[in-house]
Motif scaffolding. Structure first.
Motif, short mmCIF file in Angstrom:
data_model
loop_
_atom_site.label_atom_id
_atom_site.label_comp_id
_atom_site.label_asym_id
_atom_site.label_seq_id
_atom_site.Cartn_x
_atom_site.Cartn_y
_atom_site.Cartn_z
N PHE A 177 0.83 -1.20 0.00
CA PHE A 177 0.00 0.00 0.00
C PHE A 177 0.87 1.26 0.00
O PHE A 177 0.52 2.27 -0.61
CB PHE A 177 -0.92 0.00 1.22
CG PHE A 177 -2.18 -0.80 1.03
CD1 PHE A 177 -2.23 -1.86 0.13
CD2 PHE A 177 -3.33 -0.51 1.75
CE1 PHE A 177 -3.39 -2.60 -0.05
CE2 PHE A 177 -4.49 -1.24 1.57
CZ PHE A 177 -4.52 -2.29 0.68
N GLU A 178 2.01 1.21 0.68
CA GLU A 178 2.93 2.34 0.68
C GLU A 178 3.59 2.51 -0.69
O GLU A 178 3.79 3.64 -1.16
CB GLU A 178 3.99 2.16 1.77
CG GLU A 178 3.44 2.25 3.18
CD GLU A 178 2.74 3.57 3.46
OE1 GLU A 178 3.32 4.62 3.12
OE2 GLU A 178 1.61 3.54 3.99
N LEU A 179 3.92 1.39 -1.33
CA LEU A 179 4.54 1.46 -2.65
C LEU A 179 3.62 2.12 -3.66
O LEU A 179 4.09 2.82 -4.58
CB LEU A 179 4.90 0.04 -3.13
CG LEU A 179 6.10 -0.62 -2.44
CD1 LEU A 179 6.19 -2.09 -2.83
CD2 LEU A 179 7.40 0.09 -2.80
N LEU A 180 2.31 1.93 -3.53
CA LEU A 180 1.36 2.51 -4.47
C LEU A 180 1.40 4.04 -4.46
O LEU A 180 0.96 4.68 -5.42
CB LEU A 180 -0.06 2.04 -4.16
CG LEU A 180 -0.39 0.57 -4.51
CD1 LEU A 180 -1.78 0.22 -4.04
CD2 LEU A 180 -0.25 0.33 -6.00
N LYS A 181 1.94 4.61 -3.41
CA LYS A 181 2.04 6.08 -3.32
C LYS A 181 3.25 6.62 -4.07
O LYS A 181 3.34 7.83 -4.30
CB LYS A 181 2.11 6.50 -1.85
CG LYS A 181 0.91 6.09 -1.02
CD LYS A 181 1.12 6.44 0.44
CE LYS A 181 -0.03 5.96 1.32
NZ LYS A 181 0.19 6.27 2.76
N GLU A 182 4.19 5.74 -4.45
CA GLU A 182 5.40 6.19 -5.12
C GLU A 182 5.11 6.52 -6.58
O GLU A 182 4.32 5.82 -7.24
CB GLU A 182 6.48 5.11 -5.02
CG GLU A 182 6.94 4.84 -3.60
CD GLU A 182 8.09 3.86 -3.52
OE1 GLU A 182 8.54 3.38 -4.59
OE2 GLU A 182 8.54 3.57 -2.39
N PRO A 183 5.74 7.56 -7.13
CA PRO A 183 5.41 8.01 -8.48
C PRO A 183 5.70 7.01 -9.59
O PRO A 183 5.08 7.06 -10.65
CB PRO A 183 6.25 9.28 -8.64
CG PRO A 183 7.30 9.19 -7.61
CD PRO A 183 6.72 8.43 -6.47
N ASP A 184 6.66 6.09 -9.37
CA ASP A 184 6.99 5.14 -10.42
C ASP A 184 6.21 3.84 -10.31
O ASP A 184 6.37 2.94 -11.12
CB ASP A 184 8.49 4.83 -10.41
CG ASP A 184 8.92 4.12 -9.14
OD1 ASP A 184 8.23 4.26 -8.11
OD2 ASP A 184 9.96 3.41 -9.18
N CYS A 185 5.36 3.72 -9.30
CA CYS A 185 4.63 2.47 -9.07
C CYS A 185 3.37 2.41 -9.93
O CYS A 185 2.57 3.35 -9.94
CB CYS A 185 4.27 2.33 -7.60
SG CYS A 185 3.42 0.77 -7.22
N VAL A 186 3.18 1.33 -10.65
CA VAL A 186 1.96 1.09 -11.39
C VAL A 186 1.21 -0.08 -10.77
O VAL A 186 0.07 0.04 -10.33
CB VAL A 186 2.23 0.81 -12.88
CG1 VAL A 186 0.92 0.55 -13.63
CG2 VAL A 186 2.97 1.98 -13.53
N LYS A 187 1.88 -1.24 -10.68
CA LYS A 187 1.20 -2.43 -10.18
C LYS A 187 2.14 -3.20 -9.26
O LYS A 187 3.31 -3.40 -9.55
CB LYS A 187 0.80 -3.33 -11.35
CG LYS A 187 -0.33 -4.29 -11.04
CD LYS A 187 -1.64 -3.58 -10.84
CE LYS A 187 -2.79 -4.57 -10.73
NZ LYS A 187 -4.05 -3.92 -10.34
N VAL A 188 1.58 -3.64 -8.12
CA VAL A 188 2.33 -4.43 -7.15
C VAL A 188 1.81 -5.87 -7.18
O VAL A 188 0.60 -6.10 -7.04
CB VAL A 188 2.20 -3.86 -5.72
CG1 VAL A 188 3.01 -4.71 -4.73
CG2 VAL A 188 2.66 -2.41 -5.67
#
Length: 374
Positions: free
Chosen positions: A359-370
């Motif tokens: 959920f924290e990664l989804l806030k990063e600008p380069d994140c699309v899909k985890v």
């Protein structure tokens, strides 16, 4: 054909106990499948923005719930009335089903079946759960509960997957990508040579861009406040990019500037941000423009400006992009033929127990899909 095991399985799962609480890894019990159900050993899952909303009570505020609705798994046990599947088959949940005989299925107007409806109460068709913890019943998020080592699903809500399909691709097709692609293909039925605006270039928006490209749209405008989505959007077929932070003008004004003042034939609102819905509507052509509402925000109601609608513009909502389960083999074929860009969606992988990190990664600008490895 080997039938179901009668044993209850104890396994790890991600449980959200109360609205807005952080999720926890718990040991839960998963019942054997009933007559029309299968029990899956989940292989991987993925994170959708809807999962974040689910922790806040979307679509219904029922807790505790086992989280996750995108994923792919292998059939472990099958109920007595299950046909066409066997142990070892790879399947993905869909949360929509298709009986092919009810009024809705035969109408050609909707993908929402009356016999097998959306299970918004997060239970199985009989109104009960197949998951528990120390005797306490757990709800299944979207009747799928894919963030668990094992889950039970009614067989009508899964689709068999070609075993050659990469697991990450199958997981993305379970909801996010299919929703966006289907919105352009099935909901809007984008016409060749038409113009399109896509609000939000996450997984759903990028898939809508790609769906519009494959449908033959000549101008595809992507709108996102993240400048890094410009390059990604171009890979999927975007022809123009608008970052609303780069101008004092409204988004609808900027869209009209790119379309000789006319607006687009179709707009897709993929963010769930309330003010953007009106911008999406006003970005379409006077008298005939169509807006497809896909994104879901934290609000259960929206304030819509009536004048643009009175002037002949249209708005339509869709679930799962208007796709039926019988449409999914077309996407599997496009995946095999590398006609669609699924590899470009995957930016991060986490283990099941690190789901809060996702959920924290989804806030990063380069994140699309985890992707969640189970």
């Amino acid at each position: 054909m080997t039938k179901s095991s009668s044993q209850v399985i104890t396994c790890k799962a991600i449980v959200c106990w109360e609205k807005g609480e952080a999720m926890k890894v718990e040991e839960i019990q998963v019942d054997p499948p009933k007559s029309h159900e299968i029990r899956l050993k989940m292989l991987c899952s993925s994170v959708c923005h809807t999962d974040i909303l689910s922790t806040h009570g979307f679509p219904t505020p029922v807790f505790p719930r086992v989280m996750g609705h995108e994923g792919v798994g292998v059939v472990e046990d099958i109920g007595e009335e299950v046909h066409g599947l066997k142990q070892g088959d790879i399947v993905m949940p869909t949360y929509v089903a298709e009986c092919q005989t009810c009024e809705n299925c035969t109408s050609g107007q909707t993908n929402l079946c009356l016999k097998y409806p959306l299970l918004l109460e997060s239970q199985q068709l009989d109104g009960n759960s197949r998951m528990s913890i120390n005797g306490q019943s757990l709800y299944h998020a979207f009747a799928s509960a894919t963030w668990s080592e094992y889950t039970v699903i009614n067989v009508n809500y899964v689709v068999k997957v070609d075993p050659c399909t990469p697991l990450s691709h199958a997981s993305f097709l379970s909801c996010g990508y299919s929703t966006g692609f289907g919105a352009a293909w099935k909901a809007a039925k984008v016409k060749e040579g038409s113009s399109v605006a896509v609000f939000g270039l996450g997984t759903v928006g990028l898939a809508a861009v790609e769906g519009a490209r494959i449908q033959g749209a000549s101008k595809i405008i992507g709108i996102d406040k993240n400048p890094r989505r410009k390059e990604t959007g171009q890979v999927f077929g975007m022809t123009d990019f608008i970052n609303p932070y780069d101008s004092d003008k409204s988004i609808s004004e900027l869209v009209r500037e790119l379309t000789d003042g006319k607006g687009v034939d179709y707009s897709f609102e993929c963010t769930g941000v309330v003010p953007l819905l009106n911008e999406a509507i006003e970005s379409t052509k006077l008298g005939k423009g169509t807006t497809i509402l896909i994104g879901v925000g934290n609000n259960s109601s929206l304030q819509i400006n009536l004048l643009p609608l009175l002037c002949g513009r249209n708005i339509e909502g869709c679930v799962f992009g208007g796709l039926k389960t019988s449409d999914l083999p077309v996407l599997f074929e496009k995946c095999r033929n590398k006609e669609i860009h699924l590899d470009e969606l995957l930016t991060h992988e986490v283990k099941l127990e690190d789901i809060n990190k996702a959920f924290e990664l989804l806030k990063e600008p380069d994140c699309v899909k985890v992707l969640v490895k189970i």
